[in-house]
Design a protein around this motif. Structure first.
Motif, PDB file in Angstrom:
ATOM      1  N   ASN A 377       0.837  -1.215   0.000  1.00 23.16           N
ATOM      2  CA  ASN A 377       0.000   0.000   0.000  1.00 23.16           C
ATOM      3  C   ASN A 377       0.868   1.260   0.000  1.00 23.16           C
ATOM      4  N   LYS A 380       2.083   1.603  -3.446  1.00 22.30           N
ATOM      5  CA  LYS A 380       1.003   1.920  -4.407  1.00 22.30           C
ATOM      6  C   LYS A 380       0.520   3.358  -4.270  1.00 22.30           C
ATOM      7  N   TYR A 381       0.425   3.787  -2.998  1.00 24.63           N
ATOM      8  CA  TYR A 381      -0.166   5.110  -2.767  1.00 24.63           C
ATOM      9  C   TYR A 381       0.918   6.179  -2.501  1.00 24.63           C
ATOM     10  N   ASP A 408       4.769   6.488   5.394  1.00 22.49           N
ATOM     11  CA  ASP A 408       5.180   6.958   4.069  1.00 22.49           C
ATOM     12  C   ASP A 408       4.832   8.431   3.907  1.00 22.49           C
ATOM     13  N   ILE A 413      -4.634   9.645   3.362  1.00 22.60           N
ATOM     14  CA  ILE A 413      -6.031   9.196   3.250  1.00 22.60           C
ATOM     15  C   ILE A 413      -6.935  10.332   3.713  1.00 22.60           C
ATOM     16  N   ILE A 421     -11.458   2.106   5.610  1.00 22.93           N
ATOM     17  CA  ILE A 421     -10.372   1.443   4.864  1.00 22.93           C
ATOM     18  C   ILE A 421     -10.151  -0.017   5.277  1.00 22.93           C
ATOM     19  N   TYR A 426     -13.236  -2.425   0.398  1.00 19.88           N
ATOM     20  CA  TYR A 426     -13.234  -0.965   0.353  1.00 19.88           C
ATOM     21  C   TYR A 426     -11.912  -0.496  -0.232  1.00 19.88           C
ATOM     22  N   GLY A 427     -11.983   0.163  -1.358  1.00 19.84           N
ATOM     23  CA  GLY A 427     -10.770   0.716  -1.967  1.00 19.84           C
ATOM     24  C   GLY A 427     -11.134   2.005  -2.675  1.00 19.84           C
ATOM     25  N   THR A 428     -10.214   2.967  -2.580  1.00 25.82           N
ATOM     26  CA  THR A 428     -10.543   4.253  -3.211  1.00 25.82           C
ATOM     27  C   THR A 428     -10.128   4.274  -4.678  1.00 25.82           C
ATOM     28  N   GLY A 433      -5.979  -1.580  -6.579  1.00 30.73           N
ATOM     29  CA  GLY A 433      -6.105  -2.721  -5.674  1.00 30.73           C
ATOM     30  C   GLY A 433      -7.503  -3.301  -5.621  1.00 30.73           C
ATOM     31  N   SER A 434      -7.604  -4.387  -4.862  1.00 34.39           N
ATOM     32  CA  SER A 434      -8.876  -5.107  -4.787  1.00 34.39           C
ATOM     33  C   SER A 434      -9.758  -4.605  -3.647  1.00 34.39           C
ATOM     34  N   GLY A 435      -9.175  -3.843  -2.751  1.00 31.39           N
ATOM     35  CA  GLY A 435      -9.933  -3.408  -1.571  1.00 31.39           C
ATOM     36  C   GLY A 435      -9.951  -4.475  -0.484  1.00 31.39           C
ATOM     37  N   GLY A 437      -6.860  -5.782   0.847  1.00 33.89           N
ATOM     38  CA  GLY A 437      -5.596  -5.741   1.588  1.00 33.89           C
ATOM     39  C   GLY A 437      -5.737  -5.431   3.069  1.00 33.89           C
ATOM     40  N   LEU A 438      -6.273  -4.254   3.392  1.00 37.62           N
ATOM     41  CA  LEU A 438      -6.326  -3.859   4.815  1.00 37.62           C
ATOM     42  C   LEU A 438      -7.328  -4.696   5.601  1.00 37.62           C
ATOM     43  N   SER A 462       0.999   8.660   5.399  1.00 38.41           N
ATOM     44  CA  SER A 462       0.238   7.776   6.306  1.00 38.41           C
ATOM     45  C   SER A 462       1.201   6.996   7.180  1.00 38.41           C
TER      46      SER A 462
HETATM   47  P1  ADP Z   1      -6.599  -1.701  -1.913  1.00 41.84           P
HETATM   48  O1  ADP Z   1      -6.475  -3.017  -2.517  1.00 41.84           O
HETATM   49  O2  ADP Z   1      -7.574  -0.805  -2.580  1.00 41.84           O
HETATM   50  O3  ADP Z   1      -5.296  -1.038  -1.688  1.00 41.84           O
HETATM   51  P2  ADP Z   1      -6.685  -1.856   0.896  1.00 41.84           P
HETATM   52  O4  ADP Z   1      -7.662  -2.521   1.767  1.00 41.84           O
HETATM   53  O5  ADP Z   1      -5.286  -2.287   0.984  1.00 41.84           O
HETATM   54  O6  ADP Z   1      -7.263  -1.953  -0.535  1.00 41.84           O
HETATM   55  O7  ADP Z   1      -6.743  -0.316   1.212  1.00 41.84           O
HETATM   56  C1  ADP Z   1      -7.978   0.339   1.309  1.00 41.84           C
HETATM   57  C2  ADP Z   1      -7.817   1.781   0.977  1.00 41.84           C
HETATM   58  O8  ADP Z   1      -7.054   2.441   1.976  1.00 41.84           O
HETATM   59  C3  ADP Z   1      -7.041   2.037  -0.308  1.00 41.84           C
HETATM   60  O9  ADP Z   1      -7.886   2.004  -1.393  1.00 41.84           O
HETATM   61  C4  ADP Z   1      -6.472   3.413  -0.065  1.00 41.84           C
HETATM   62  O10 ADP Z   1      -7.396   4.423  -0.392  1.00 41.84           O
HETATM   63  C5  ADP Z   1      -6.263   3.447   1.432  1.00 41.84           C
HETATM   64  N1  ADP Z   1      -4.850   3.251   1.783  1.00 41.84           N
HETATM   65  C6  ADP Z   1      -4.328   2.154   2.323  1.00 41.84           C
HETATM   66  N2  ADP Z   1      -3.013   2.306   2.581  1.00 41.84           N
HETATM   67  C7  ADP Z   1      -2.708   3.549   2.196  1.00 41.84           C
HETATM   68  C8  ADP Z   1      -1.491   4.343   2.214  1.00 41.84           C
HETATM   69  N3  ADP Z   1      -0.327   3.875   2.688  1.00 41.84           N
HETATM   70  N4  ADP Z   1      -1.545   5.611   1.774  1.00 41.84           N
HETATM   71  C9  ADP Z   1      -2.693   6.103   1.322  1.00 41.84           C
HETATM   72  N5  ADP Z   1      -3.867   5.446   1.258  1.00 41.84           N
HETATM   73  C10 ADP Z   1      -3.864   4.170   1.712  1.00 41.84           C
END
Ligand code: ADP
Length: 474
Positions: A377, A380-381, A408, A413, A421, A426-428, A433-435, A437-438, A462
């Protein structure tokens, strides 16, 4: 023994102990009652025997007096016949005292007009309880009575001798009559004492029997009540447990439904876009355009690969047992970073590491899932508009717990998304991503009884902090 089991045991003592108490109490109650009935029946036989003894003695005295005055030989025979009754009892007493249960004593008791069926009880009580206070007192009275019976016998012999030799005078008659009356009076006292002592013993035994009965019945009632209350509590407890499990199952089912629905959708979408890209590539002649399409196909496949790996993590996290083992955090971070370097722009990011804790005791699989997702993450972000992109990784101990920190300076967010999150799907940014991960990270953290917190500011960056307890009960 685990804490939960120990608490359960405390709350629910072993019911088998209670059943055992009830069983033993019932057995004792039955034994005591049978025993007491036997003693009381023997007592009754003795009282019965005493009445024959007393009647025999009185009848013998009466016939002897009549013989004394009438010299009727018939009366003499009747006297002898009646005297055999107390004499028989006397022989039985002496034989039992000397030799215990034997044929002579049994025959003598029958001569004493005791009932054949009472013999066993009479002898059992005498042999086993002759030392017990009330019975030894009664036997003593009986012995004194036997001595008086012997005196009566001697007087009878003297009277008979005088009558046979025809030398019985009126004075003799008076003297013998007086002696017989005195003996009779004394015997009456003895016989009464004998009966009274037995009666007293019987009353004492009855009293003790009542006390024992009450005590054992109370023990049985209390144990049964306790048993039932424990069983009812257990039932209520297991009902609550089942309800909780049911609720949990409904939740899991619901979650699974959502998962299957979204998974099938998300699995198909890269394939659909891949198919579309292949179709238009087939029609394209421009090499640059084809390269562009190939790059898009590659992106699609990466997405697919990421999604499949998320699903595998999800399934492992759900399925696999927690295994506590020595884990090197340093190794986990190095491995994760090298595996994530394929992500776009990853090679432009600076990784800062400050690992104050390396070896810990925890579940390697869960920690791998947590670290890899947090790092992916953070990559990616990342905010590619920033001059320097960095990811800072820290491990340290705080308040007795191990902490893992992944920070990072990425896009951050928005406050409005922070609460969601950790939810499933749930993913923005669906392209990134698949939403899942977290959501998987949170489940993995909960599996190892830890917790996760997030600090984030839009456009600044974050920070995710995972707390892992040093040790916990299973
Ligand atoms: P995804 O597969 O979309 O990354 P996650 O469950 O890992 O799904 O994360 C959910 C959402 O949390 C992400 O879509 C993103 O918006 C936010 N997010 C997670 N980690 C970070 C990060 N390190 N910096 C910014 N946004 C984050």
């Amino acid at each position: 023994m685990s804490k939960v089991n120990f608490l359960k045991k405390l709350r629910f003592p072993n019911v088998f102990i209670l059943l055992l108490i009830v069983f033993i109490s019932c057995a004792l109650l039955i034994c005591i009652n049978i025993f007491t009935i036997k003693i009381l029946s023997a007592n009754r036989a003795y009282v019965n025997g005493e009445s024959h003894y007393s009647k025999g003695q009185k009848d013998a005295s009466r016939h002897l007096i009549t013989y004394l005055f009438t010299k009727d030989k018939n009366q003499w025979k009747l006297y002898q016949e009646e005297l055999k009754v107390p004499q028989g009892d006397g022989i039985a007493r002496e034989t039992l005292l000397k030799a215990g249960d034997n044929e002579v004593a049994r025959k003598a008791l029958l001569v004493g007009r005791n009932h054949q069926e009472d013999l066993d009880d009479l002898i059992w009580l005498f042999v086993n309880f002759k030392q017990v206070s009330y019975l030894s007192k009664a036997i003593h009275e009986w012995g004194q009575g036997d001595q008086l019976i012997f005196k009566l016998f001697v007087i009878g012999e003297q009277i008979n001798a005088k009558i046979s030799h025809n030398i019985l005078t009126i004075a003799d008659q008076k003297k013998f009559l007086q002696e017989i009356s005195i003996l009779s009076d004394k015997l009456t006292v003895n016989e009464r004492n004998f009966s009274n002592t037995l009666g007293e013993g019987t009353r004492k035994i009855k009293f003790l029997l009542t006390i024992f009965n009450v005590i054992f019945i109370l023990i049985i009632i209390c144990s049964v009540c306790l048993y039932y209350s424990i069983m009812v509590k257990r039932l209520l407890f297991s009902k609550k447990e089942t309800e909780a499990k049911n609720e949990n199952l409904i939740l899991v089912n619901h979650e699974l439904d959502r998962f299957v629905y979204s998974a099938s959708h998300d699995l198909r979408s890269p394939i659909t876009s891949l198919k579309g890209l292949i179709e238009i590539t087939q029609l394209e002649d421009d090499v640059d355009q084809i390269k562009e399409y190939l790059s898009l196909m590659y992106q699609s496949l990466i997405k697919q690969d990421q999604f499949i790996s998320d699903i595998i993590d999800y399934s492992k996290n759900k399925r696999k047992q927690i295994i506590m083992e020595p884990v090197s955090l340093q190794d986990l971070f190095s491995e994760a970073i090298s595996q994530l370097m394929h992500i776009e722009n990853a090679n432009r990011i600076t990784f800062r590491q400050e690992l104050l804790v390396d070896q810990i005791q925890s579940d390697g699989l869960r920690l791998k899932i947590i670290i890899s997702n947090l790092l992916s993450n953070a990559i990616k972000y990342a905010d590619i508009t920033k001059q320097e992109m960095f990811i800072s990784i820290k491990t340290y101990i705080q308040e007795g717990s191990n902490k893992i920190e992944v920070a990072d300076n990425g896009i951050g967010i928005n406050d409005e998304f922070k609460d969601y999150i950790f939810e499933m799907y749930y993913g923005t940014n669906k392209n990134k991503g698949s939403g899942l991960g977290l959501y998987i990270v949170k489940e993995a953290v909960e599996n190892i009884k830890g917790n996760i917190s997030v600090f984030s500011e839009s456009n600044i960056g974050s920070k995710f902090i995972v707390t892992i307890p040093n040790a916990y009960g299973t």
